[in-house]
Design an enzyme around this catalytic site. Sequence first.
Site, mmCIF file in Angstrom:
data_model
loop_
_atom_site.group_PDB
_atom_site.id
_atom_site.type_symbol
_atom_site.label_atom_id
_atom_site.label_comp_id
_atom_site.label_asym_id
_atom_site.label_seq_id
_atom_site.Cartn_x
_atom_site.Cartn_y
_atom_site.Cartn_z
ATOM 1 N N LYS A 52 28.574 -55.919 60.025
ATOM 2 C CA LYS A 52 26.582 -55.681 60.191
ATOM 3 C C LYS A 52 26.239 -54.904 61.098
ATOM 4 O O LYS A 52 26.006 -53.985 61.893
ATOM 5 C CB LYS A 52 25.738 -55.974 59.284
ATOM 6 C CG LYS A 52 26.194 -55.734 57.486
ATOM 7 C CD LYS A 52 25.977 -57.280 56.942
ATOM 8 C CE LYS A 52 25.756 -57.089 55.639
ATOM 9 N NZ LYS A 52 25.576 -57.399 54.103
ATOM 10 N N GLN A 96 21.964 -62.594 54.381
ATOM 11 C CA GLN A 96 23.332 -62.476 53.658
ATOM 12 C C GLN A 96 23.145 -63.697 52.215
ATOM 13 O O GLN A 96 23.485 -64.736 52.592
ATOM 14 C CB GLN A 96 24.608 -62.918 54.792
ATOM 15 C CG GLN A 96 25.369 -62.731 53.962
ATOM 16 C CD GLN A 96 25.543 -61.260 53.805
ATOM 17 O OE1 GLN A 96 25.054 -60.268 54.760
ATOM 18 N NE2 GLN A 96 27.047 -60.487 53.342
ATOM 19 N N ASP A 119 17.608 -54.297 52.732
ATOM 20 C CA ASP A 119 18.833 -55.043 51.204
ATOM 21 C C ASP A 119 17.998 -53.625 50.021
ATOM 22 O O ASP A 119 18.801 -53.583 48.748
ATOM 23 C CB ASP A 119 19.199 -55.727 51.247
ATOM 24 C CG ASP A 119 20.329 -56.398 51.475
ATOM 25 O OD1 ASP A 119 20.814 -55.893 51.859
ATOM 26 O OD2 ASP A 119 20.316 -57.960 51.969
HETATM 27 N N1 GUN Z 1 26.538 -60.098 49.873
HETATM 28 C C1 GUN Z 1 27.181 -59.329 49.364
HETATM 29 N N2 GUN Z 1 26.878 -58.302 49.990
HETATM 30 C C2 GUN Z 1 25.762 -58.452 50.088
HETATM 31 C C3 GUN Z 1 24.620 -57.321 50.572
HETATM 32 O O1 GUN Z 1 24.177 -55.983 50.224
HETATM 33 N N3 GUN Z 1 23.267 -57.940 50.997
HETATM 34 C C4 GUN Z 1 23.035 -58.889 51.195
HETATM 35 N N4 GUN Z 1 22.398 -59.691 51.974
HETATM 36 N N5 GUN Z 1 24.192 -60.611 50.815
HETATM 37 C C5 GUN Z 1 25.273 -59.202 50.107
#
Ligand code: GUN
Length: 293
Positions: A52, A96, A119
């Site tokens: 990211k 996350q 998200d």
């Molecule tokens: N863990 C796995 N996929 C995601 C996601 O798209 N966003 C977040 N915040 N955590 C994750």
Amino acid sequence: MLLIDGKQTAATIKAEIKKEVEDIVARGGKRPHLAAILVGHDGGSETYVRNKVLACEACGFQNTLLRFEDDITEEVLLECVARLNSDDDVDGFIVQLPLPKHISEQKVIEAIDYRKDVDGFHPINVGRMSIGLPCYISATPKGILELLRRYEIPTSGKKCVILGRSNIVGKPMAQLMMQKQYGDATVTVCHSRSATLKEECLRADIIIAAIGQPAFLKADMVKEGAVVIDVGTTRVPDATKKSGFRLQGDVDFEHVAPRCSYITPVPGGVGPMTICMLMLNTLAAGKQLYYKR
Ligand code: GUN
């Protein structure tokens, strides 16, 4: 059969975002700023967050990574969320997942200002998505819509079967595929208890497999000419790989692909699109496209 190239599509979208960001900055506007909270040292989460950060750099975004050990209390984490909520420089942020067991993920998600919830996990965004209002749509369903759109795959009036009913893929995907402004399709959701799963799949023009079982969708479940979107990413042992494993989708690709008009590979299909959709949501946050702050 045509392969849907998620890797290439994601690269194209990131280049488009970068161009728009440079235009915004050239006009004196603010560079979008994404913050990420990472708790602990889970291998998968570390990789996701690293990717990211790299994607932010590729898009020309400002980015901030806030790291905490996994013994952080829920209270301290909630304070950090509150700080990001009120930091005017931060346009959007993510926490996350998964979080350590002593912390309520739902409480943390609901503490995020929905106007910064890039998200799309906050109930306000989930609710607005389900009734077709402007909002942040979560990355995987948004990425699938984007692939269908960019490959000009017709969905209106088509029969779409979604395998899986998870909150992050199956449910939102069903909502979006049925809405006039997105899929405009006839949607059936099947899951592990569905008695007529095979028959439903055989009638489908589009199958979106998000059931989390490696190679679940077999050739005898797919109509000739169907479009198959594979969301599965299970690590299965593979002695021929240096890492000792490979990613296996929910589709028995080798046997299903020859029957399809379009299919996404794993890896390189839906996966690369997800981080890219987080970037699109961050750009929208920077532009205050959905919500004014
Ligand atoms: N863990 C796995 N996929 C995601 C996601 O798209 N966003 C977040 N915040 N955590 C994750």
